[in-house]
Design a protein around this motif. Sequence first.
Motif, short mmCIF file in Angstrom:
data_model
loop_
_atom_site.label_atom_id
_atom_site.label_comp_id
_atom_site.label_asym_id
_atom_site.label_seq_id
_atom_site.Cartn_x
_atom_site.Cartn_y
_atom_site.Cartn_z
N PHE A 107 5.93 6.18 1.55
CA PHE A 107 4.56 6.05 1.05
C PHE A 107 4.32 4.72 0.34
N VAL A 108 5.29 4.28 -0.45
CA VAL A 108 5.11 3.04 -1.21
C VAL A 108 5.19 1.82 -0.30
N GLY A 109 6.03 1.86 0.72
CA GLY A 109 6.11 0.74 1.67
C GLY A 109 4.78 0.49 2.37
N PRO A 110 4.18 1.52 2.99
CA PRO A 110 2.86 1.31 3.59
C PRO A 110 1.79 0.94 2.56
N LEU A 111 1.90 1.46 1.35
CA LEU A 111 0.95 1.06 0.30
C LEU A 111 1.02 -0.45 0.10
N LEU A 112 2.22 -1.00 0.05
CA LEU A 112 2.38 -2.45 -0.09
C LEU A 112 1.72 -3.18 1.07
N VAL A 113 1.96 -2.73 2.29
CA VAL A 113 1.40 -3.38 3.47
C VAL A 113 -0.13 -3.33 3.45
N VAL A 114 -0.68 -2.18 3.09
CA VAL A 114 -2.14 -2.02 3.10
C VAL A 114 -2.78 -2.83 1.97
N VAL A 115 -2.19 -2.83 0.79
CA VAL A 115 -2.74 -3.62 -0.32
C VAL A 115 -2.67 -5.12 0.02
N VAL A 161 -9.95 2.37 1.83
CA VAL A 161 -9.77 3.82 1.93
C VAL A 161 -8.29 4.16 2.12
N LEU A 162 -7.62 3.44 3.00
CA LEU A 162 -6.18 3.67 3.20
C LEU A 162 -5.39 3.42 1.92
N THR A 163 -5.78 2.40 1.18
CA THR A 163 -5.11 2.09 -0.09
C THR A 163 -5.23 3.25 -1.07
N VAL A 164 -6.43 3.77 -1.22
CA VAL A 164 -6.63 4.89 -2.15
C VAL A 164 -5.83 6.12 -1.71
N LEU A 165 -5.84 6.40 -0.41
CA LEU A 165 -5.09 7.55 0.09
C LEU A 165 -3.58 7.39 -0.14
N ALA A 169 1.49 8.58 -5.91
CA ALA A 169 1.47 9.12 -7.27
C ALA A 169 1.95 10.56 -7.29
N VAL A 170 1.47 11.36 -6.37
CA VAL A 170 1.89 12.76 -6.30
C VAL A 170 3.39 12.85 -6.03
N GLN A 171 3.87 12.00 -5.13
CA GLN A 171 5.29 12.04 -4.78
C GLN A 171 6.17 11.66 -5.98
#
Length: 184
Positions: A86-94, A142-146, A152-154
């Motif tokens: 989850f954090v890896g894709p968050l980095l890519v999307v941000v 939207v992808l960033t927020v998701l 955060a939940v994880q």
Amino acid sequence: MTGLPLHPLVIHAVVVLVPAAVIGAVLVAVWPAARRRWGWPVVVLTALAAVSVPLATSTGEGLEHNLPRTPAIATHAELGDQLLVFVGPLLVVVLALVLVDHLRRRSADRELAAARADGPGTMAAPRVAQGPAKVAIVVLAVLTVLLAAVSAVQVVRIGDSGARAAWGDVHYAPQPRHPGAPQD
């Protein structure tokens, strides 16, 4: 070292960096002014958070091999291994969000400067390229927020399972005060 396992120390990086990255990512996703000012620092923060995850999982695996295998430890290890997903894709999307926004603003600034250089009455409408960039920004936001929400939940799930693995059935019980003992 002094026999203290490294994992309980390293996880504090995850516990601090991932939620900070989540907050920063959501802010730059929903607030364009924050994206302009804080976009790149949030990308760096999210990269640090992403790097901290494999460090925590590797030290956790080292600790796991020195402890008896329990269902609670297995659950914690499984959840911990999922966090980078989850954090890896968050980095890519941000990163993509901040980069697309930066390039869009730079292109718009160049067009505005060129229109001003041509003199009054010659300013043309922005190019069509601004439209797809705006759509990309909305999709990336939207992808960033998701991804931030899931990350955060994880982190909370991992922390809860880690506490259960470490403390098991131990419950906090305040001890009675002795007369004459110093007060807190």
